[in-house]
Scaffold this active site. Structure first.
Site, PDB file in Angstrom:
ATOM      1  N   GLU A   1       0.841  -1.189   0.000  1.00 10.64           N
ATOM      2  CA  GLU A   1       0.000   0.000   0.000  1.00 10.64           C
ATOM      3  C   GLU A   1       0.886   1.252   0.000  1.00 10.64           C
ATOM      4  OE1 GLU A   1      -3.922   1.586   2.420  1.00 10.64           O
ATOM      5  OE2 GLU A   1      -2.356   0.555   3.569  1.00 10.64           O
TER       6      GLU A   1
ATOM      7  N   CYS B   1      -4.928  -3.709   3.192  1.00 11.67           N
ATOM      8  CA  CYS B   1      -4.602  -3.275   4.550  1.00 11.67           C
ATOM      9  C   CYS B   1      -5.753  -3.422   5.552  1.00 11.67           C
ATOM     10  CB  CYS B   1      -4.080  -1.838   4.504  1.00 11.67           C
ATOM     11  SG  CYS B   1      -3.169  -1.340   5.993  1.00 11.67           S
TER      12      CYS B   1
ATOM     13  N   LYS C   1     -10.013   0.599  -2.200  1.00 11.46           N
ATOM     14  CA  LYS C   1     -10.116   0.201  -0.793  1.00 11.46           C
ATOM     15  C   LYS C   1     -11.496   0.536  -0.221  1.00 11.46           C
ATOM     16  CE  LYS C   1      -7.400   0.802   3.478  1.00 11.46           C
ATOM     17  NZ  LYS C   1      -6.229   1.536   4.037  1.00 11.46           N
TER      18      LYS C   1
END
Length: 285
Positions: free
Chosen positions: A50, A170, A127
């Site tokens: 990321e 993440c 995301k």
């Protein structure tokens, strides 16, 4: 891990750990060196962490380098680099994340883009879950929604030569329902490019990545940011590749830029899902 060549039943994959800087150009140069190493060691898929292209001194720094989506050229150096690097090194690249322009000028989409080994972009996942938290017993706090626009709630799984590939990023690791949806769509391998803080990583990184692998009988490829960054933030490192039984096959042990390699065996994954069919034993769906 042995560096013998992968067999036709296996595919070699790489998790690329980075200590990304506050400017794009040196990060792309570092990424290219690491991708070259992954290819030299026989990897077919390489996953970047990321924020690999920029970890700025300020959260707003990413707004200054945000790119329009899917356009190759001088206005899109990150996307152009990824396309060219994938073709040059003969690698599939899952690049998480790229700051892409959103409808709001003060926020960007955190996009995980996948390129095939000819340099063609084949997928984009934005995301879903944003890291808006205060850490317990600490003054450490984050608010990603101030500069990030969340993606839609649709999970993304794509076909690749080495298996069905599920995409996550993440903080998504803390939401098992997303990974179950990926497994329901046939994901055999799931990537989770991350920038876990040192605090949360110390507490939860291994637990979460291994749990997502075990629950879904899927290989997890989880590259992480590592070390200290321009903002003063410290990330955890320990980039890893975890097999569907929850065993860590390979792991980074430093805060340095590093290529983590493992061979994944699709036939073993299929046998495991057949002999240990917990995915089909679910009663609450």
């Amino acid at each position: 891990m042995s560096e013998t060549r992968a067999t036709p039943e296996t595919a070699r994959v790489a998790a690329i750990q980075m200590n990304s800087l506050g400017e794009v150009d040196p990060n792309l140069a570092r990424a290219d060196d690491l991708l070259r190493e992954a290819a030299r060691r026989g990897a077919r898929l390489a996953v970047l962490p990321e924020n690999f292209a920029i970890m700025g001194a300020h959260e707003t720094d990413k707004l200054n380098v945000a790119e329009p989506d899917g356009v190759a050229g001088e206005d899109t150096p990150i996307q152009t680099f990824l396309s060219q690097a994938a073709a040059r090194h003969g690698l599939w690249i899952a690049a998480g994340t790229i700051p892409l322009v959103s409808p709001e000028p003060d926020r960007v989409y955190p996009a995980l883009c996948v390129y095939d080994d000819r340099g063609t972009r084949v997928a984009r996942y934005d995301k879903i879950h944003l890291f808006d938290v205060g850490l317990p017993d600490s003054r450490e706090a984050y608010r990603e929604s101030a500069t990030f626009m969340p993606g839609s709630n649709e999970p993304m799984v794509i076909d690749t030569p080495f298996g069905r590939l599920g995409l996550s990023i993440c903080y998504d690791l803390r939401f098992p329902e997303l990974y179950r949806r990926l497994a329901d769509q046939g994901a055999e391998i799931i990537v989770a490019p991350s920038a876990f803080t040192h605090t949360t990583g110390t507490a939860h990184w291994h637990i979460l990545t291994r749990a997502r692998a075990i629950e879904n009988l899927a290989t997890m490829i989880a590259p992480n940011q590592a070390g200290h960054h321009a903002s003063g933030r410290r990330t955890y490192g320990h980039s890893l590749i975890c097999d569907p039984w929850g065993q860590v096959q390979s792991e980074a042990r430093s805060d340095a830029n590093e290529v983590v390699i493992a061979d994944i065996d699709r036939s073993r994954n299929a046998r495991l899902r057949e002999g240990f069919p917990c995915l089909s034993h679910r009663r609450l769906v």
